[in-house]
Enzyme design. Sequence first.
Site, mmCIF file in Angstrom:
data_model
loop_
_atom_site.group_PDB
_atom_site.id
_atom_site.type_symbol
_atom_site.label_atom_id
_atom_site.label_comp_id
_atom_site.label_asym_id
_atom_site.label_seq_id
_atom_site.Cartn_x
_atom_site.Cartn_y
_atom_site.Cartn_z
ATOM 1 N N ASP A 73 0.857 -1.192 0.000
ATOM 2 C CA ASP A 73 0.000 0.000 0.000
ATOM 3 C C ASP A 73 0.893 1.242 0.000
ATOM 4 O OD1 ASP A 73 0.914 -0.362 2.598
ATOM 5 O OD2 ASP A 73 -0.872 0.525 3.497
ATOM 6 N N ASP A 112 -1.030 -6.216 -0.542
ATOM 7 C CA ASP A 112 -1.124 -5.497 0.736
ATOM 8 C C ASP A 112 -2.501 -4.834 0.815
ATOM 9 O OD1 ASP A 112 0.015 -4.674 3.136
ATOM 10 O OD2 ASP A 112 1.191 -3.040 2.247
ATOM 11 N N GLU A 144 -2.364 -5.264 8.360
ATOM 12 C CA GLU A 144 -1.708 -4.690 9.530
ATOM 13 C C GLU A 144 -2.526 -4.935 10.792
ATOM 14 O OE1 GLU A 144 -0.708 -0.568 8.965
ATOM 15 O OE2 GLU A 144 0.360 -0.948 7.088
ATOM 16 N N GLU A 210 7.838 -4.136 11.898
ATOM 17 C CA GLU A 210 8.379 -2.855 11.442
ATOM 18 C C GLU A 210 8.770 -1.988 12.638
ATOM 19 O OE1 GLU A 210 6.095 -0.921 8.401
ATOM 20 O OE2 GLU A 210 7.231 0.951 8.560
HETATM 21 N N1 LIG Z 1 9.326 5.001 0.670
HETATM 22 C C1 LIG Z 1 8.768 4.381 1.719
HETATM 23 N N2 LIG Z 1 9.532 3.655 2.548
HETATM 24 C C2 LIG Z 1 8.992 3.008 3.608
HETATM 25 O O1 LIG Z 1 9.749 2.333 4.340
HETATM 26 C C3 LIG Z 1 7.584 3.091 3.815
HETATM 27 C C4 LIG Z 1 6.815 3.861 2.917
HETATM 28 N N3 LIG Z 1 7.436 4.488 1.881
HETATM 29 N N4 LIG Z 1 5.468 4.006 3.049
HETATM 30 C C5 LIG Z 1 4.771 3.224 4.040
HETATM 31 C C6 LIG Z 1 5.585 2.981 5.229
HETATM 32 C C7 LIG Z 1 5.889 4.184 6.087
HETATM 33 N N5 LIG Z 1 7.148 3.805 6.675
HETATM 34 C C8 LIG Z 1 7.976 4.637 7.396
HETATM 35 C C9 LIG Z 1 8.020 5.983 7.122
HETATM 36 C C10 LIG Z 1 8.850 6.822 7.817
HETATM 37 C C11 LIG Z 1 9.673 6.320 8.802
HETATM 38 C C12 LIG Z 1 10.543 7.258 9.554
HETATM 39 O O2 LIG Z 1 10.520 8.432 9.316
HETATM 40 N N6 LIG Z 1 11.379 6.766 10.474
HETATM 41 C C13 LIG Z 1 12.344 7.594 11.180
HETATM 42 C C14 LIG Z 1 11.899 7.893 12.563
HETATM 43 C C15 LIG Z 1 12.011 6.766 13.564
HETATM 44 C C16 LIG Z 1 11.820 7.221 14.995
HETATM 45 O O3 LIG Z 1 12.126 8.386 15.273
HETATM 46 O O4 LIG Z 1 11.413 6.420 15.832
HETATM 47 C C17 LIG Z 1 13.706 6.896 11.101
HETATM 48 O O5 LIG Z 1 14.702 7.576 11.248
HETATM 49 O O6 LIG Z 1 13.746 5.689 10.871
HETATM 50 C C18 LIG Z 1 9.638 4.972 9.068
HETATM 51 C C19 LIG Z 1 8.787 4.122 8.363
HETATM 52 C C20 LIG Z 1 7.583 2.535 6.177
HETATM 53 N N7 LIG Z 1 6.923 2.477 4.891
HETATM 54 C C1 LIG Z 2 7.026 -1.466 4.219
HETATM 55 C C2 LIG Z 2 6.260 -2.683 3.801
HETATM 56 C C3 LIG Z 2 6.346 -3.780 4.813
HETATM 57 C C4 LIG Z 2 4.827 -2.335 3.490
HETATM 58 O O1 LIG Z 2 3.890 -2.675 4.159
HETATM 59 C C5 LIG Z 2 4.588 -1.532 2.281
HETATM 60 O O2 LIG Z 2 5.524 -1.272 1.513
HETATM 61 O O3 LIG Z 2 3.426 -1.141 2.074
HETATM 62 MG MG LIG Z 3 2.097 -1.706 3.648
#
Ligand SMILES: Nc1nc(=O)c2c([nH]1)NC[C@@H]1CN(c3ccc(C(=O)N[C@@H](CCC(=O)O)C(=O)O)cc3)CN21
Ligand SMILES: CC(C)C(=O)C(=O)O
Ligand SMILES: [Mg+2]
Length: 292
Positions: A73, A112, A144, A210
Amino acid sequence: MSAPEEPAPYGGGTPAPPAGPAAPAAPAAKRVRTHHLRELKERGERFSMLTAYDQYTAGIFDEAGIEVLLVGDSASNNVYGNETSLPVTVEELLPLTRAVSRSVRRALVVGDLPFGSYQASPEQAYLTAVRFMKEGGAHCVKLEGGVEMAPQIEKLTRGGIPVMAHIGFTPQSEHTLGGYRVQGRGETAERVLADARAVQDAGAFAVVMEMVPGDVAAQVTRELVIPTIGIGAGAGCDGQVLVWQDAFGLRTGRMPRFVRQYADLHGTLLQAARDYDADVKAGTFPAEEHTF
Ligand SMILES: Nc1nc(=O)c2c([nH]1)NC[C@@H]1CN(c3ccc(C(=O)N[C@@H](CCC(=O)O)C(=O)O)cc3)CN21
Ligand SMILES: CC(C)C(=O)C(=O)O
Ligand SMILES: [Mg+2]
């Protein structure tokens, strides 16, 4: 680049050869099926998963030996230009799922389920999942949630649809969880463990974790008999998943900490587009050999 619509049984018949003479006999592709991931776990072997949203990337990742392709998604923000995964619809994801499932010879294709298409009831989940299998050609679906999704997971599994669960940070619930945050630190580790046990007991064949602390994810992985797939959950998981535009550098900007960049596709495409543009404007493309 098309696969037979009815997948051959594992290790079974060779796909129908392409029509016409001199087609080389393609080696029979051993299709990855859900129980193979469990066999890999039992043998202590890791496996990999990437997202894919179209024909060519799916074909390339399949050829590379990636065991599992997820039509995420996350197409919402990586294909359709939304900021988050919340707005994407079933109608938008089904054609992408179909493109991917038609383009693999071997990989397990996971559809998904998007936000709002399964949470309301097990019946809603079943009807949506059936569309991903029938119209999208998915081999299984992902949804999820942990303890609270056990009824959905049971309904789908009993109805013949293998389910991959997704716990820890679940992006569709970002407004409930309070943003993109690690889940399971400190005493909330018990919550992650309870979710993991619940999805396994409900019949899930695998579970994505995740943004879970590495020690918690490793403990879950040891405790469960089904494979765990980490994204920001450390090397203690049985498999790993990344969004391909992150891993291969098509996307730029701030990356989650769990991403390693294996290529610079943004740079490669930018240069190629600039070279083409310059040639057109200089009159050096098309040349004689491109002209009839
Ligand atoms: N391009 C992309 N990559 C992804 O991994 C992803 C998506 N899109 N779209 C759906 C979800 C959203 N996800 C995400 C989006 C942002 C963070 C993020 O900003 N993480 C930061 C903050 C962690 C924290 O402070 O606890 C990091 O530094 O990892 C993590 C997962 C994983 N998924
Ligand atoms: C980050 C993965 C596990 C996901 O659910 C997605 O790409 O939508
Ligand atoms: Mg997903």
